[in-house]
Design a protein around this motif. Structure first.
Motif, PDB file in Angstrom:
ATOM      1  N   MET A 169       0.844  -1.203   0.000  1.00 38.66           N
ATOM      2  CA  MET A 169       0.000   0.000   0.000  1.00 38.66           C
ATOM      3  C   MET A 169       0.874   1.246   0.000  1.00 38.66           C
ATOM      4  O   MET A 169       1.953   1.262   0.558  1.00 38.66           O
ATOM      5  N   PHE A 170       0.359   2.263  -0.650  1.00 39.10           N
ATOM      6  CA  PHE A 170       1.039   3.540  -0.613  1.00 39.10           C
ATOM      7  C   PHE A 170       0.647   4.266   0.674  1.00 39.10           C
ATOM      8  O   PHE A 170      -0.415   4.013   1.243  1.00 39.10           O
ATOM      9  N   ARG A 171       1.498   5.179   1.083  1.00 39.16           N
ATOM     10  CA  ARG A 171       1.293   5.827   2.378  1.00 39.16           C
ATOM     11  C   ARG A 171       0.422   7.071   2.285  1.00 39.16           C
ATOM     12  O   ARG A 171       0.165   7.716   3.303  1.00 39.16           O
ATOM     13  N   SER A 172      -0.045   7.411   1.129  1.00 39.52           N
ATOM     14  CA  SER A 172      -0.878   8.600   0.992  1.00 39.52           C
ATOM     15  C   SER A 172      -2.231   8.367   1.679  1.00 39.52           C
ATOM     16  O   SER A 172      -2.638   7.235   1.925  1.00 39.52           O
ATOM     17  N   HIS A 173      -2.941   9.457   1.957  1.00 40.08           N
ATOM     18  CA  HIS A 173      -4.204   9.366   2.675  1.00 40.08           C
ATOM     19  C   HIS A 173      -5.264   8.587   1.903  1.00 40.08           C
ATOM     20  O   HIS A 173      -6.138   7.961   2.485  1.00 40.08           O
ATOM     21  N   ASP A 174      -5.170   8.610   0.563  1.00 37.50           N
ATOM     22  CA  ASP A 174      -6.174   7.900  -0.239  1.00 37.50           C
ATOM     23  C   ASP A 174      -5.685   6.551  -0.756  1.00 37.50           C
ATOM     24  O   ASP A 174      -6.382   5.866  -1.506  1.00 37.50           O
ATOM     25  N   GLY A 175      -4.467   6.143  -0.341  1.00 32.68           N
ATOM     26  CA  GLY A 175      -3.931   4.846  -0.772  1.00 32.68           C
ATOM     27  C   GLY A 175      -3.452   4.825  -2.200  1.00 32.68           C
ATOM     28  O   GLY A 175      -3.136   3.761  -2.743  1.00 32.68           O
ATOM     29  N   LEU A 176      -3.399   5.990  -2.848  1.00 37.60           N
ATOM     30  CA  LEU A 176      -2.937   6.078  -4.232  1.00 37.60           C
ATOM     31  C   LEU A 176      -1.569   6.741  -4.275  1.00 37.60           C
ATOM     32  O   LEU A 176      -1.084   7.273  -3.272  1.00 37.60           O
ATOM     33  N   CYS A 177      -0.924   6.692  -5.453  1.00 40.10           N
ATOM     34  CA  CYS A 177       0.395   7.318  -5.585  1.00 40.10           C
ATOM     35  C   CYS A 177       0.433   8.162  -6.843  1.00 40.10           C
ATOM     36  O   CYS A 177      -0.355   7.979  -7.775  1.00 40.10           O
ATOM     37  N   SER A 178       1.420   9.047  -6.882  1.00 35.51           N
ATOM     38  CA  SER A 178       1.597   9.908  -8.049  1.00 35.51           C
ATOM     39  C   SER A 178       2.371   9.155  -9.122  1.00 35.51           C
ATOM     40  O   SER A 178       2.930   8.075  -8.892  1.00 35.51           O
ATOM     41  N   ILE A 179       2.441   9.742 -10.303  1.00 38.95           N
ATOM     42  CA  ILE A 179       3.171   9.122 -11.402  1.00 38.95           C
ATOM     43  C   ILE A 179       4.660   9.006 -11.076  1.00 38.95           C
ATOM     44  O   ILE A 179       5.322   8.027 -11.433  1.00 38.95           O
ATOM     45  N   GLY A 180       5.190  10.024 -10.340  1.00 37.91           N
ATOM     46  CA  GLY A 180       6.592   9.989  -9.967  1.00 37.91           C
ATOM     47  C   GLY A 180       6.886   8.869  -8.982  1.00 37.91           C
ATOM     48  O   GLY A 180       7.911   8.183  -9.081  1.00 37.91           O
ATOM     49  N   GLU A 181       5.999   8.700  -7.992  1.00 38.78           N
ATOM     50  CA  GLU A 181       6.193   7.632  -7.003  1.00 38.78           C
ATOM     51  C   GLU A 181       6.118   6.253  -7.658  1.00 38.78           C
ATOM     52  O   GLU A 181       6.895   5.348  -7.326  1.00 38.78           O
ATOM     53  N   LEU A 182       5.188   6.086  -8.574  1.00 42.68           N
ATOM     54  CA  LEU A 182       5.052   4.796  -9.275  1.00 42.68           C
ATOM     55  C   LEU A 182       6.303   4.505 -10.101  1.00 42.68           C
ATOM     56  O   LEU A 182       6.825   3.387 -10.097  1.00 42.68           O
ATOM     57  N   ALA A 183       6.781   5.527 -10.806  1.00 36.70           N
ATOM     58  CA  ALA A 183       7.979   5.346 -11.618  1.00 36.70           C
ATOM     59  C   ALA A 183       9.165   4.964 -10.756  1.00 36.70           C
ATOM     60  O   ALA A 183       9.940   4.059 -11.104  1.00 36.70           O
ATOM     61  N   GLU A 184       9.303   5.608  -9.606  1.00 39.19           N
ATOM     62  CA  GLU A 184      10.415   5.301  -8.704  1.00 39.19           C
ATOM     63  C   GLU A 184      10.289   3.897  -8.125  1.00 39.19           C
ATOM     64  O   GLU A 184      11.279   3.164  -8.017  1.00 39.19           O
ATOM     65  N   ARG A 185       9.083   3.495  -7.765  1.00 36.26           N
ATOM     66  CA  ARG A 185       8.878   2.170  -7.177  1.00 36.26           C
ATOM     67  C   ARG A 185       9.261   1.055  -8.162  1.00 36.26           C
ATOM     68  O   ARG A 185       9.842   0.053  -7.769  1.00 36.26           O
ATOM     69  N   VAL A 186       8.950   1.227  -9.432  1.00 35.48           N
ATOM     70  CA  VAL A 186       9.212   0.180 -10.432  1.00 35.48           C
ATOM     71  C   VAL A 186      10.586   0.336 -11.066  1.00 35.48           C
ATOM     72  O   VAL A 186      11.140  -0.636 -11.607  1.00 35.48           O
ATOM     73  N   GLY A 187      11.164   1.528 -10.978  1.00 37.18           N
ATOM     74  CA  GLY A 187      12.486   1.734 -11.551  1.00 37.18           C
ATOM     75  C   GLY A 187      12.463   2.121 -13.011  1.00 37.18           C
ATOM     76  O   GLY A 187      13.324   1.688 -13.792  1.00 37.18           O
ATOM     77  N   VAL A 188      11.458   2.897 -13.414  1.00 35.90           N
ATOM     78  CA  VAL A 188      11.387   3.393 -14.785  1.00 35.90           C
ATOM     79  C   VAL A 188      11.244   4.908 -14.730  1.00 35.90           C
ATOM     80  O   VAL A 188      11.090   5.499 -13.656  1.00 35.90           O
ATOM     81  N   SER A 189      11.263   5.536 -15.898  1.00 42.82           N
ATOM     82  CA  SER A 189      11.128   6.988 -15.949  1.00 42.82           C
ATOM     83  C   SER A 189       9.660   7.386 -15.931  1.00 42.82           C
ATOM     84  O   SER A 189       8.772   6.592 -16.271  1.00 42.82           O
ATOM     85  N   VAL A 190       9.423   8.631 -15.535  1.00 43.08           N
ATOM     86  CA  VAL A 190       8.067   9.175 -15.574  1.00 43.08           C
ATOM     87  C   VAL A 190       7.533   9.168 -17.002  1.00 43.08           C
ATOM     88  O   VAL A 190       6.350   8.890 -17.245  1.00 43.08           O
ATOM     89  N   LYS A 191       8.414   9.444 -17.943  1.00 44.77           N
ATOM     90  CA  LYS A 191       8.015   9.448 -19.351  1.00 44.77           C
ATOM     91  C   LYS A 191       7.495   8.073 -19.783  1.00 44.77           C
ATOM     92  O   LYS A 191       6.524   7.975 -20.527  1.00 44.77           O
ATOM     93  N   THR A 192       8.126   7.014 -19.267  1.00 46.77           N
ATOM     94  CA  THR A 192       7.695   5.654 -19.608  1.00 46.77           C
ATOM     95  C   THR A 192       6.307   5.374 -19.052  1.00 46.77           C
ATOM     96  O   THR A 192       5.443   4.811 -19.745  1.00 46.77           O
ATOM     97  N   VAL A 193       6.065   5.755 -17.792  1.00 46.47           N
ATOM     98  CA  VAL A 193       4.752   5.540 -17.188  1.00 46.47           C
ATOM     99  C   VAL A 193       3.688   6.304 -17.970  1.00 46.47           C
ATOM    100  O   VAL A 193       2.600   5.778 -18.253  1.00 46.47           O
ATOM    101  N   ARG A 194       3.999   7.523 -18.340  1.00 46.68           N
ATOM    102  CA  ARG A 194       3.042   8.330 -19.091  1.00 46.68           C
ATOM    103  C   ARG A 194       2.746   7.689 -20.451  1.00 46.68           C
ATOM    104  O   ARG A 194       1.597   7.670 -20.914  1.00 46.68           O
ATOM    105  N   PHE A 195       3.772   7.127 -21.100  1.00 44.18           N
ATOM    106  CA  PHE A 195       3.607   6.478 -22.399  1.00 44.18           C
ATOM    107  C   PHE A 195       2.608   5.323 -22.301  1.00 44.18           C
ATOM    108  O   PHE A 195       1.679   5.219 -23.116  1.00 44.18           O
ATOM    109  N   TYR A 196       2.786   4.461 -21.294  1.00 41.35           N
ATOM    110  CA  TYR A 196       1.890   3.304 -21.169  1.00 41.35           C
ATOM    111  C   TYR A 196       0.496   3.725 -20.717  1.00 41.35           C
ATOM    112  O   TYR A 196      -0.505   3.121 -21.110  1.00 41.35           O
TER     113      TYR A 196
END
Length: 335
Positions: free
Chosen positions: A1-28
């Motif tokens: 789970m993410f630590r945010s109040h709503d249990g969601l994460c930003s695009i930057g946090e997701l990219a960091e967690r998986v080890g890819v760039s923000v640009k890659t997450v946005r592409f998919y």
């Protein structure tokens, strides 16, 4: 789970967690492979916890060089919870086929480069022209066209296909430079098969309609197999079952019967037919590893049978039936 109040994460946090760039997450995300859970008040993308696993899967599939449409099909099948796994199986199998073709092309190019590298400087220009005419990925299309012009015009398609399978050598998957050179020379040979006034087709084809040509080449295929059996054992051309089948194939084509007179006539006609010995010599070089006796080809089997026919014509007395001299030259009936 993410630590945010709503249990969601930003695009930057997701990219960091998986080890890819923000640009890659946005592409998919933009292509619908990675759905957003919501948007923030400022319009920023927000992702649910399962996006981590989904993005990791996407990255793994793309790491296998699977194209985006294939990845989409795999994800759609997973979302449907079908459990079939067919999309992934098909995608992997397809990619393996593509890689196999690419590897064969690379091995061919490597052997071609070595062929140029290792030859004397004075020969390099000629070898480059030979290899360049074939192309980076060798094709047998020119060889097939050559045989289609050689075979009887009315020959049934099934018979043509069967003959092409036997007569057209396919380039080896891992060729030696000598095999590359032989195939390039073979390609050059078939690209100019009928120069000058020489006939393109054997005279035997002139009497062959659709039915006769099918009978002729079916009989020749059997005779070539029997001749090959003898050739592999180092036996000299001689009368026997292979020759009888060879002559019978022509006799049935001409609507006559086998006899010493017909054999003399056939020997004369075949001796006058155009020769393509070079084709079969190069075919043997393409197919055979160094130091190994070349496997019989339809051409070398044909020549073995012609020599056997000549020997029989000059030694068979009278007008009796075909020679029964089978002895050691005749293979067992189970062949």
């Amino acid at each position: 789970m993410f630590r945010s109040h709503d249990g969601l994460c930003s695009i930057g946090e997701l990219a960091e967690r998986v080890g890819v760039s923000v640009k890659t997450v946005r592409f998919y995300s933009d292509r619908g492979l990675l759905p957003e859970a919501s948007r923030s008040a400022g319009g920023h993308r927000r992702y649910a916890p399962d996006a981590v696993e989904r993005l990791s899967l996407i990255r793994s599939l793309r790491g296998l060089d699977l194209p985006v449409p294939e990845v989409r099909r795999i994800l759609d099948e997973q979302d449907a919870a079908s459990g079939a796994g067919g999309a992934l199986e098909d995608a992997v199998a397809g990619r393996l086929r593509v890689l196999g073709s690419e590897l064969r092309a690379l091995r061919w190019r490597e052997a071609a480069l070595r062929l140029v590298q290792d030859c004397p400087p004075a020969e390099r220009s000629g070898r480059l022209r030979l290899i360049g005419a074939v192309g980076g990925v060798p094709s047998t299309a020119a060889l097939a066209r050559f045989w289609r012009s050689w075979l009887p015009v009315k020959m049934p398609a099934r018979s043509v296909t069967a003959f092409l399978e036997a007569a057209v050598p396919h380039p080896p998957d891992d060729p030696r430079p000598a095999q590359v050179l032989a195939f390039a020379r073979l390609h050059a040979f078939v690209s100019r098969p009928c120069g000058g006034s020489a006939p393109c087709q054997p005279s035997a084809h002139g009497a062959a309609g659709a039915r006769e040509s099918a009978v002729l080449y079916a009989g020749l295929a059997e005779a070539y197999d029997l001749a090959g059996w003898n050739m592999r054992r180092g036996r000299e051309p001689c009368p026997g079952e292979a020759l009888d089948g060879f002559v019978d194939a022509y006799a049935r084509t001409y609507g006559t019967r086998d006899s010493p007179g017909f054999r003399r006539l056939l020997a004369g006609r075949l001796a006058a037919d155009p020769r393509i010995d070079r084709y079969w010599e190069l075919t043997a070089e393409v197919l055979s590893p160094p130091g190994v006796r070349p496997e019989p080809t339809p051409g070398t089997a044909h020549d073995w049978l012609l020599e056997a026919l000549d020997a029989d014509v000059w030694t068979t007395p009278g007008e009796g039936g075909p020679s029964d001299a089978r002895q050691a030259a005749t293979p067992p009936r189970t062949y």
